[in-house]
Scaffold this motif. Structure first.
Motif, mmCIF file in Angstrom:
data_model
loop_
_atom_site.group_PDB
_atom_site.id
_atom_site.type_symbol
_atom_site.label_atom_id
_atom_site.label_comp_id
_atom_site.label_asym_id
_atom_site.label_seq_id
_atom_site.Cartn_x
_atom_site.Cartn_y
_atom_site.Cartn_z
ATOM 1 N N ARG A 232 0.687 -1.255 -0.121
ATOM 2 C CA ARG A 232 0.077 0.025 0.105
ATOM 3 C C ARG A 232 0.879 1.285 0.005
ATOM 4 N N LEU A 233 2.015 1.237 0.773
ATOM 5 C CA LEU A 233 2.843 2.336 0.715
ATOM 6 C C LEU A 233 3.924 2.415 -0.183
ATOM 7 N N GLN A 234 3.894 1.456 -1.124
ATOM 8 C CA GLN A 234 4.948 1.214 -2.062
ATOM 9 C C GLN A 234 6.343 1.032 -1.523
ATOM 10 N N LEU A 235 6.448 0.356 -0.371
ATOM 11 C CA LEU A 235 7.760 0.207 0.071
ATOM 12 C C LEU A 235 8.362 -1.204 -0.153
ATOM 13 N N PRO A 236 9.661 -1.253 -0.528
ATOM 14 C CA PRO A 236 10.382 -2.511 -0.937
ATOM 15 C C PRO A 236 10.064 -3.474 0.507
ATOM 16 N N GLU A 237 9.591 -4.890 0.013
ATOM 17 C CA GLU A 237 9.209 -5.728 1.256
ATOM 18 C C GLU A 237 10.709 -5.927 1.979
ATOM 19 N N PRO A 238 10.708 -6.224 3.329
ATOM 20 C CA PRO A 238 11.824 -6.620 4.135
ATOM 21 C C PRO A 238 12.017 -8.028 3.525
ATOM 22 N N PRO A 239 13.480 -8.423 3.782
ATOM 23 C CA PRO A 239 13.777 -9.992 3.239
ATOM 24 C C PRO A 239 13.164 -10.768 4.329
ATOM 25 N N ALA A 240 12.298 -11.687 4.008
ATOM 26 C CA ALA A 240 11.965 -12.468 5.098
ATOM 27 C C ALA A 240 12.504 -13.410 5.660
ATOM 28 N N GLU A 241 13.402 -14.156 4.950
ATOM 29 C CA GLU A 241 14.404 -15.231 5.664
ATOM 30 C C GLU A 241 15.200 -14.362 6.916
ATOM 31 N N PRO A 242 16.073 -13.625 6.395
ATOM 32 C CA PRO A 242 16.743 -12.738 7.378
ATOM 33 C C PRO A 242 15.939 -12.267 8.379
ATOM 34 N N LEU A 243 14.738 -11.795 7.943
ATOM 35 C CA LEU A 243 14.189 -11.027 9.243
ATOM 36 C C LEU A 243 13.622 -12.054 10.186
ATOM 37 N N TRP A 244 13.265 -13.213 9.848
ATOM 38 C CA TRP A 244 12.930 -14.598 10.738
ATOM 39 C C TRP A 244 14.091 -14.880 11.521
ATOM 40 N N ARG A 245 15.152 -15.051 10.928
ATOM 41 C CA ARG A 245 16.333 -15.456 11.533
ATOM 42 C C ARG A 245 16.847 -14.404 12.792
ATOM 43 N N GLU A 246 16.786 -13.217 12.253
ATOM 44 C CA GLU A 246 16.994 -12.229 13.485
ATOM 45 C C GLU A 246 16.063 -12.073 14.359
ATOM 46 N N ALA A 247 14.618 -12.297 14.046
ATOM 47 C CA ALA A 247 13.855 -12.334 15.135
ATOM 48 C C ALA A 247 13.975 -13.517 16.056
ATOM 49 N N ARG A 248 14.158 -14.703 15.471
ATOM 50 C CA ARG A 248 14.475 -15.847 16.443
ATOM 51 C C ARG A 248 15.641 -15.569 17.255
ATOM 52 N N ALA A 249 16.648 -15.179 16.641
ATOM 53 C CA ALA A 249 17.902 -14.908 17.435
ATOM 54 C C ALA A 249 17.795 -13.694 18.591
ATOM 55 N N LEU A 250 17.077 -12.945 18.339
ATOM 56 C CA LEU A 250 16.802 -11.882 19.341
ATOM 57 C C LEU A 250 16.008 -12.425 20.524
ATOM 58 N N CYS A 251 14.892 -13.115 20.009
ATOM 59 C CA CYS A 251 13.817 -13.639 21.142
ATOM 60 C C CYS A 251 14.429 -14.709 22.032
ATOM 61 N N ARG A 252 15.695 -15.393 21.537
ATOM 62 C CA ARG A 252 16.184 -16.489 22.366
ATOM 63 C C ARG A 252 16.974 -15.622 23.662
ATOM 64 N N GLN A 253 17.217 -14.274 23.269
ATOM 65 C CA GLN A 253 18.087 -13.368 24.289
ATOM 66 C C GLN A 253 17.119 -12.918 25.720
ATOM 67 N N GLN A 254 15.797 -13.444 25.486
ATOM 68 C CA GLN A 254 14.712 -12.948 26.499
ATOM 69 C C GLN A 254 15.023 -13.991 27.737
ATOM 70 N N PRO A 255 15.550 -13.371 28.681
ATOM 71 C CA PRO A 255 15.804 -14.649 29.853
ATOM 72 C C PRO A 255 14.625 -15.349 30.409
ATOM 73 N N THR A 256 13.381 -14.806 30.268
ATOM 74 C CA THR A 256 12.222 -15.308 31.067
ATOM 75 C C THR A 256 11.553 -16.001 29.652
ATOM 76 N N GLY A 257 11.866 -16.058 28.584
ATOM 77 C CA GLY A 257 11.238 -16.949 27.513
ATOM 78 C C GLY A 257 9.840 -15.888 26.986
ATOM 79 N N HIS A 258 9.578 -14.967 28.142
ATOM 80 C CA HIS A 258 8.238 -14.231 27.457
ATOM 81 C C HIS A 258 8.706 -12.471 27.338
ATOM 82 N N GLY A 259 8.059 -12.072 26.307
ATOM 83 C CA GLY A 259 8.385 -10.626 26.158
ATOM 84 C C GLY A 259 7.844 -10.128 24.939
ATOM 85 N N LEU A 260 8.288 -8.997 24.643
ATOM 86 C CA LEU A 260 7.586 -8.384 23.217
ATOM 87 C C LEU A 260 8.629 -8.188 22.345
ATOM 88 N N LEU A 261 8.458 -8.177 21.056
ATOM 89 C CA LEU A 261 9.270 -8.065 19.912
ATOM 90 C C LEU A 261 8.599 -6.791 19.234
#
Length: 285
Positions: free
Chosen positions: A54-83
């Motif tokens: 809708r905003l005519q933005l280039p899509e973010p790269p899906a696979e790198p974004l998923w890997r980054e999200a997973r790696a970052l989430c693993r840093q949450q010591p309680t396992g629960h948080g918000l990204l």
């Protein structure tokens, strides 16, 4: 303390000429992290892609974004948080005209889980009826874009902790949503939620609740709702991707509902079974 990555690199700074900062030229997603994993990820990504189109933005790269999200989430010591995922058009020169070949900026920030009272989920909340109105703009309706000043103004209307959330209307007086949530009512056995064709945010949890309603054979309608219609509802609740579902027991104009009602509780139980939010007060899926 929040942990932040920018374009896949641990960093807490962006360029001063980033268009997200200068013009709010971008989108964002707020994602529940449960047991170390970002929940409803595909639904969030679908909304992000739709916003980019809708905003005519280039899509973010899906696979790198998923890997980054997973790696970052693993840093949450309680396992629960918000990204929180912010995606902007990237850097550009002065002026509104977008760059011919934009290079998007993706920002991922990991935060602790909100310290909400367990009673919000179990016993319900009270809502403040805001005076700030949402402007109608079909081009942006439904998107979770970075321009949130209407919500900032609406949220500034109350400071009393009695009100856990506020309701906002459009210029014609129709109820649209909460300041940070979507609105649902129950009339009889039918679930009702306002349309978001002209303003408001099409929440990922709102979509999930509609899918659950189909599975549970709970009929639902997307139809305009004004304050009088809401007062006549049998049940009311609000939803977002972190809170899941909060029953509503009262409104600042004195309206009272029995909370939680049977349809609300049934949907809450379905969310717990999905494991998309931690269990109330326990930090468990």
């Amino acid at each position: 303390m929040a942990v932040t990555w920018v374009n896949g690199v641990p960093c807490d700074r962006i360029a001063v000429n980033d268009r997200g900062l200068a013009y709010g030229d971008g989108l964002f997603e707020t994602i529940a992290v449960v047991a170390g994993r970002p929940r409803l990820w595909e639904a969030h990504l679908d909304r992000l892609r739709a916003g980019c189109a809708r905003l005519q933005l280039p899509e973010p790269p899906a696979e790198p974004l998923w890997r980054e999200a997973r790696a970052l989430c693993r840093q949450q010591p309680t396992g629960h948080g918000l990204l929180k995922l912010l995606y902007t058009r990237g850097s550009g020169g002065r002026g509104y005209a977008p760059p011919a070949e934009p290079e998007g900026t993706r920002i991922l920030t990991l935060h602790p889980w909100p310290d909400w009272p367990e009673t919000h989920w179990r016993n319900g909340i009270e809502l403040f009826l805001c005076q700030t109105r949402l402007a109608r703009q079909p081009l942006l309706a439904g998107l979770k874009h970075l321009n949130r000043l209407e919500q900032v103004l609406a949220r500034s209307e109350w400071s009393d902790e009695r009100w856990a959330e506020g309701l906002v209307r459009d210029g014609e007086g129709w109820l649209i949503e909460g300041t940070a949530s979507n609105l649902f009512g129950v009339a009889g056995e039918t679930l009702i939620t306002p349309p978001l064709d002209d303003c408001g945010v099409a929440g990922v949890m709102r979509r999930n609740i509609m899918l659950l309603s189909d599975e549970l054979q709970i009929p639902y309608e997307v139809t305009p709702v004004d304050p009088n219609a809401l007062r006549g509802m049998d049940e009311v609740f609000v939803s977002n991707s972190l809170a899941g579902i909060w029953p509503v027991r009262g409104l600042s104009d004195g309206t009272v509902w029995a909370a939680p009602g049977p349809v609300t509780r049934r949907l809450q139980q379905a969310l717990c079974a999905q494991g998309v939010v931690p269990g109330p007060g326990r930090g468990e899926a």
